[in-house]
Design a protein around this motif. Sequence first.
Motif, PDB file in Angstrom:
ATOM      1  N   ASP A   1       0.807  -1.235  -0.074  1.00 38.74           N
ATOM      2  CA  ASP A   1      -0.027   0.086  -0.053  1.00 38.74           C
ATOM      3  C   ASP A   1       0.859   1.307  -0.004  1.00 38.74           C
ATOM      4  OD1 ASP A   1      -2.477  -1.457   0.281  1.00 38.74           O
ATOM      5  OD2 ASP A   1      -1.906  -1.807   2.528  1.00 38.74           O
ATOM      6  N   GLY A   2       0.666   2.144  -0.867  1.00 32.64           N
ATOM      7  CA  GLY A   2       1.236   3.365  -1.061  1.00 32.64           C
ATOM      8  C   GLY A   2       0.513   4.450  -0.268  1.00 32.64           C
ATOM      9  N   HIS A   3       1.105   5.404   0.230  1.00 27.62           N
ATOM     10  CA  HIS A   3       0.562   6.423   1.153  1.00 27.62           C
ATOM     11  C   HIS A   3       1.408   7.836   0.699  1.00 27.62           C
ATOM     12  CE1 HIS A   3      -1.401   3.460   3.398  1.00 27.62           C
ATOM     13  NE2 HIS A   3      -0.327   2.712   3.445  1.00 27.62           N
ATOM     14  N   ALA A   4       0.865   8.761   1.068  1.00 25.08           N
ATOM     15  CA  ALA A   4       1.268  10.194   0.904  1.00 25.08           C
ATOM     16  C   ALA A   4       0.971  10.842   1.972  1.00 25.08           C
ATOM     17  CB  ALA A   4       0.884  10.891  -0.384  1.00 25.08           C
ATOM     18  N   THR A   5       1.833  11.674   2.969  1.00 20.90           N
ATOM     19  CA  THR A   5       1.511  12.654   3.930  1.00 20.90           C
ATOM     20  C   THR A   5       0.739  13.857   3.531  1.00 20.90           C
ATOM     21  OG1 THR A   5       3.717  13.669   3.596  1.00 20.90           O
ATOM     22  CG2 THR A   5       3.584  11.979   5.218  1.00 20.90           C
ATOM     23  N   LYS A   6       0.035  14.285   4.160  1.00 18.50           N
ATOM     24  CA  LYS A   6      -1.028  15.262   3.839  1.00 18.50           C
ATOM     25  C   LYS A   6      -0.835  16.577   4.741  1.00 18.50           C
ATOM     26  CE  LYS A   6      -4.880  12.300   2.840  1.00 18.50           C
ATOM     27  NZ  LYS A   6      -6.505  11.814   3.169  1.00 18.50           N
ATOM     28  N   PRO A   7      -0.910  17.709   4.175  1.00 21.36           N
ATOM     29  CA  PRO A   7      -0.972  18.885   4.608  1.00 21.36           C
ATOM     30  C   PRO A   7      -1.664  19.092   5.763  1.00 21.36           C
ATOM     31  CG  PRO A   7      -1.745  19.341   2.994  1.00 21.36           C
ATOM     32  CD  PRO A   7      -1.352  17.830   2.750  1.00 21.36           C
ATOM     33  N   PRO A   8      -1.391  19.971   7.000  1.00 21.52           N
ATOM     34  CA  PRO A   8      -2.476  20.157   8.185  1.00 21.52           C
ATOM     35  C   PRO A   8      -3.754  20.657   7.495  1.00 21.52           C
ATOM     36  CG  PRO A   8      -0.825  21.958   8.200  1.00 21.52           C
ATOM     37  CD  PRO A   8      -0.263  20.999   7.111  1.00 21.52           C
ATOM     38  N   ALA A   9      -4.858  20.070   7.870  1.00 22.28           N
ATOM     39  CA  ALA A   9      -6.200  20.566   7.483  1.00 22.28           C
ATOM     40  C   ALA A   9      -6.428  21.779   7.848  1.00 22.28           C
ATOM     41  CB  ALA A   9      -7.020  19.460   8.350  1.00 22.28           C
ATOM     42  N   ARG A  10      -7.237  22.381   6.865  1.00 20.61           N
ATOM     43  CA  ARG A  10      -7.657  23.722   7.373  1.00 20.61           C
ATOM     44  C   ARG A  10      -8.713  23.926   8.406  1.00 20.61           C
ATOM     45  NH1 ARG A  10      -7.955  24.180   1.398  1.00 20.61           N
ATOM     46  NH2 ARG A  10      -6.176  25.494   0.365  1.00 20.61           N
ATOM     47  N   TYR A  11      -8.843  24.819   9.092  1.00 19.19           N
ATOM     48  CA  TYR A  11      -9.700  25.072  10.126  1.00 19.19           C
ATOM     49  C   TYR A  11     -11.172  25.052   9.264  1.00 19.19           C
ATOM     50  CZ  TYR A  11      -6.204  26.510  13.258  1.00 19.19           C
ATOM     51  OH  TYR A  11      -5.086  26.744  13.968  1.00 19.19           O
ATOM     52  N   THR A  12     -12.125  24.472  10.101  1.00 19.80           N
ATOM     53  CA  THR A  12     -13.532  24.541   9.913  1.00 19.80           C
ATOM     54  C   THR A  12     -14.138  25.497  10.911  1.00 19.80           C
ATOM     55  OG1 THR A  12     -14.023  22.634  11.285  1.00 19.80           O
ATOM     56  CG2 THR A  12     -13.467  22.250   9.013  1.00 19.80           C
ATOM     57  N   GLU A  13     -15.369  25.994  10.997  1.00 23.01           N
ATOM     58  CA  GLU A  13     -15.779  26.718  12.032  1.00 23.01           C
ATOM     59  C   GLU A  13     -15.836  25.819  13.496  1.00 23.01           C
ATOM     60  OE1 GLU A  13     -19.408  28.617  11.901  1.00 23.01           O
ATOM     61  OE2 GLU A  13     -19.275  28.981   9.609  1.00 23.01           O
ATOM     62  N   ALA A  14     -15.968  24.634  13.322  1.00 20.30           N
ATOM     63  CA  ALA A  14     -15.743  23.984  14.626  1.00 20.30           C
ATOM     64  C   ALA A  14     -14.606  23.870  14.993  1.00 20.30           C
ATOM     65  CB  ALA A  14     -16.599  22.316  14.446  1.00 20.30           C
ATOM     66  N   THR A  15     -13.471  23.891  14.353  1.00 16.03           N
ATOM     67  CA  THR A  15     -12.096  23.595  14.869  1.00 16.03           C
ATOM     68  C   THR A  15     -11.657  24.904  15.089  1.00 16.03           C
ATOM     69  OG1 THR A  15     -11.242  23.442  12.505  1.00 16.03           O
ATOM     70  CG2 THR A  15     -11.692  21.442  13.602  1.00 16.03           C
ATOM     71  N   LEU A  16     -11.957  25.854  14.352  1.00  6.29           N
ATOM     72  CA  LEU A  16     -11.659  27.368  14.870  1.00  6.29           C
ATOM     73  C   LEU A  16     -12.139  27.810  16.075  1.00  6.29           C
ATOM     74  CD1 LEU A  16      -9.817  29.794  14.017  1.00  6.29           C
ATOM     75  CD2 LEU A  16     -11.692  30.612  12.663  1.00  6.29           C
ATOM     76  N   VAL A  17     -13.333  27.479  16.371  1.00 11.36           N
ATOM     77  CA  VAL A  17     -13.903  27.876  17.478  1.00 11.36           C
ATOM     78  C   VAL A  17     -13.103  27.175  18.724  1.00 11.36           C
ATOM     79  CG1 VAL A  17     -15.866  27.240  18.919  1.00 11.36           C
ATOM     80  CG2 VAL A  17     -16.068  28.268  16.784  1.00 11.36           C
ATOM     81  N   LYS A  18     -12.823  25.783  18.662  1.00 10.58           N
ATOM     82  CA  LYS A  18     -11.955  24.938  19.628  1.00 10.58           C
ATOM     83  C   LYS A  18     -10.671  25.561  19.825  1.00 10.58           C
ATOM     84  CE  LYS A  18     -10.727  19.984  20.705  1.00 10.58           C
ATOM     85  NZ  LYS A  18      -9.310  20.394  21.188  1.00 10.58           N
ATOM     86  N   GLU A  19      -9.955  25.870  18.657  1.00 10.79           N
ATOM     87  CA  GLU A  19      -8.655  26.678  18.787  1.00 10.79           C
ATOM     88  C   GLU A  19      -8.659  27.725  19.663  1.00 10.79           C
ATOM     89  OE1 GLU A  19      -4.534  26.495  17.992  1.00 10.79           O
ATOM     90  OE2 GLU A  19      -5.976  24.853  17.715  1.00 10.79           O
ATOM     91  N   LEU A  20      -9.691  28.681  19.424  1.00 11.02           N
ATOM     92  CA  LEU A  20      -9.625  29.913  19.918  1.00 11.02           C
ATOM     93  C   LEU A  20      -9.963  29.688  21.497  1.00 11.02           C
ATOM     94  CD1 LEU A  20     -11.883  31.999  17.560  1.00 11.02           C
ATOM     95  CD2 LEU A  20      -9.486  32.515  18.083  1.00 11.02           C
ATOM     96  N   GLU A  21     -10.763  28.614  21.784  1.00  8.72           N
ATOM     97  CA  GLU A  21     -11.079  28.481  23.440  1.00  8.72           C
ATOM     98  C   GLU A  21      -9.750  27.567  23.867  1.00  8.72           C
ATOM     99  OE1 GLU A  21     -14.855  26.686  25.887  1.00  8.72           O
ATOM    100  OE2 GLU A  21     -14.076  25.329  24.115  1.00  8.72           O
ATOM    101  N   ASP A  22      -9.047  26.918  23.060  1.00 10.99           N
ATOM    102  CA  ASP A  22      -7.933  26.255  23.792  1.00 10.99           C
ATOM    103  C   ASP A  22      -6.820  27.259  24.163  1.00 10.99           C
ATOM    104  OD1 ASP A  22      -9.228  23.886  23.677  1.00 10.99           O
ATOM    105  OD2 ASP A  22      -7.849  23.090  21.757  1.00 10.99           O
ATOM    106  N   ARG A  23      -6.911  28.261  23.269  1.00  9.65           N
ATOM    107  CA  ARG A  23      -5.709  29.438  23.240  1.00  9.65           C
ATOM    108  C   ARG A  23      -6.470  30.354  24.433  1.00  9.65           C
ATOM    109  NH1 ARG A  23      -1.497  29.659  19.661  1.00  9.65           N
ATOM    110  NH2 ARG A  23      -1.663  28.246  17.909  1.00  9.65           N
TER     111      ARG A  23
END
Length: 973
Positions: free
Chosen positions: A491-513
């Motif tokens: 099986d071949g794989h390729a690493t992926k860039p970090p996922a962009r924020y969604t509204e849900a993950t941006l809310v989580k990031e702001l709260e975590d910080r």
Amino acid sequence: MSPTSETANGGRRLVIVESPAKAKTIKGYLGPGYVVEASVGHIRDLPSGAAEVPAKYKSEPWARLGVNVDEDFEPLYVVNSDKRDQVRKLKELLADSDELYLATDEDREGEAIAWHLKEVLKPKVPVRRMVFHEITRDAIRQAVNNPRELNQLLVEAQETRRILDRLYGYEVSPVLWKKVMPRLSAGRVQSVATRLVVERERERIAFRSAEYWDLTGTFATVPGGDAFDARLAAVDGRRVAQGRDFGPDGQLRHPGQVEALSEETARALARALADTTFAVRSVESKPYRRSPYAPFRTTTLQQEASRKLGMGAKATMQVAQRLYENGFITYMRTDSTTLSDTAVSAARAQVAQLYGADYLPDRPRVYSSKVKNAQEAHEAIRPSGDRFRTPAETGLRGEQYRLYELIWKRTVASQMKDAVGHSVVVRVGGTSADGRDCEFSATGKVITFHGFLKAYVESVDDPGADVDDRERRLPQVAEGDPLTARAITPDGHATKPPARYTEATLVKELEDREIGRPSTYASIIGTILDRHYVFKKGTALVPSFLSFAVVNLLERHFGRLVDYDFTAKMEDDLDRIATGDAEAVPWLRRFYFGENGQAGAAGLAADAGNGDGDHLGGLKELVTDLGAIDAREISSFPVGDGIVLRVGRYGPYVEAPPEPGAEPGEPGKRSDVPEDLPPDELTVDLAKELLARPSGDFELGTDPASGRPIVARDGRYGPYVTEVLPEDTPKTGKNAVKPRTASLLKSMALDTVTLEDALRLLSLPRVVGVDPESGAEITAQNGRYGPYLKKGTDSRSLATEEQLFTVTLEEALALYAQPKQRGRAAAKPPLKELGEDPVTGRPVVVKDGRFGPYVTDGETNATLRRDDDPETITAERGYELLAEKRAKAPAKKTAKKAAKKAPAKKAPAKKTAAKTAAAKTAAAKTATKKTTAKTTTKKAATKKAATAKTSAARKTTGSGGAAENSTATDPGA
């Protein structure tokens, strides 16, 4: 003592809440003796523009800010122009009342609204502060019977936030106007949120993918027995590299510690293992236990509504607001995960009723908030009342039903038993034909008692991650058991860039910080979307090129203001003011002026005891010294091979190096960049492709009839051809001449259109002939919705654009001889099918409508935004657009009904009454003008307690306190 009995002697109480819907619900619980009216949000605020500044202050140097920075940052409040009639109505109601109850929300914002009402209405009757976190009969009656005083510390904390956001926005935004583009904005939290999204895109741009390989083995216990898959874990004792072992540069983090397989190595190893005998090397079993999730607070509700229902943060809060105002849930702006004893009892009762005693723990579960300085409300978001209504019992529909169901399930599940089971790791080993020891690993999970998972399973942001209720069963095997390999697959794989924020993950990031307040995240995300700093691609938040220029300027010249840690410390300081542990004025003075003219923004953190002692100029000094800001440099970003992306005043474009032999300072070739192009997709090759595209005017030749040049251009609404008029041609007035213009047909391209094509297009409309019966002229024309024939006011569509030039009179008459299609034309097939809407259950499709593409579930239509591509739009994005549209619709409908009913009530009024009413209105207007002219008195030179400072009545006309960064007219919004 009930509210109705207390008012039986004829006393009348005025209860003021924020919204009409809330007023209607509460009025039904209070009964006679109470008048419930809405303030309709804030009634006063800082001036939104120069026109709202009273004349006597217009010459003041601080008038633009609306804050007297030289007099202890005294705010200038004015009654909002759209609230003057409502204020007049409240004063009239108050004049006939014996008591005033200020029943605004229980948070900092609600406390400020209550204070402003008291300052503006100037009641001469007793004033009570009435608070509650759910709108039920018992809660409202308890709130009436147990009023409290206004909390001046909360008022001052909100006022400090409002002043801080005004100073930040009104001082920094003009810098963006001068150096980047007009009409931009900066804000204390919105700028930091934009920076987070931009930094994630920078990481994606810098990312370099790495390829790695492994093997998947399909093993069976005996020939024909149960099979299971296992992945290659180690070769010769060294762990096989996975994606996590590679850095963002595409290189291994620790090369000597892992075995990185190439495609060639993996395929060779698979062949060498083809005839290998395998055996179970170990079986490791561990108990599995999962505890329930805490009840919802604001941010977790927004995140789950995004994941499960496809609703954005703004739409979620709009729907939750309606549920709260209509008495279905408790207050939806809260940091708390605590449940009251009443709520715990209600939840446990439903667990026993719906799932049985086996699912009910012996003792109630207790949750404590993990949010720092949690203070907004005092309970989690839950169904209201002492008995929870099941979703079916509510009578709700659509988004309200789905969101209530989500809240109900989460609350009930929080009082259920743990899920238990066991997890198993099986390791399989064998030696390849070339002597390499290979070990495979398989993981399984079996849930023996689902517990709370029967009621609710939380979603995850990573689509590849396992959800809590997912099981992976492995066959019963023991150490030493022989296994047969049915297949060994590379099986071949390729690493992926970090996922962009969604509204849900941006809310989580702001709260975590710990940046900003959870109650404002929805408005913050709405602001950066509205300002076009961010656009959506599916559910992902993509930064625009414009946001890169804005963040670049802020980082270089206002670095402290967009520093994550510093912004979080500011939040701590504001919370300290709310608790009375810090004073607002000294804090604001250091932020704006600097301590002794030297320590500015950094001094704030130092004052809190958390700072690093840096000494910077205050905000005023930072925005005054702009000479070091090179506007061109700020907005320029290298792409590669000498090509530069620039953000201009009219949008982004790429610029090539000047041609050899060009004059000094002469720019190279330029080409516009699509505004919806994700920055990480702008490669050197794409930039060269854009530069190679035709641009500017294409001279096609001269019209032999008129002698005027004919050119082709790429316009705002697509490519077109036009004639060039002489310079002395009048363009305005009675003798103005307009050039002939025609859009290119769909079959034509800007770089291939010919003079002959252009002249044919400019000849339209073409006279086809005359109808022998009516004598009317029939013409062929190209319109907004395609080619058509026109005869007087009667038009018929043509099948193709080519018919514009070929259709004959006979064909036209035959078309008109057919009955004209009435009503809607035959429905066009959908452009794309997205699946079933999670709210309505109806199939959602993308269609091409009269005003462009839109999504629909057959009942609700939502136009695609500028950033949405009909071909690539995801199902989640389609659901979100529909959710936002449905969330807006009911409010508008209610407003229209109210507007229609009002005149009917006034119709029977006599002329005398009308004159009297007009006189009252004129007098009220005069009184309002006089009130607006009043000014703020200076604060005492030495202020005592924070409570005394805030309670001093200000003699201006009105207050602010909109949620931070939420006032659309503010540059800092």
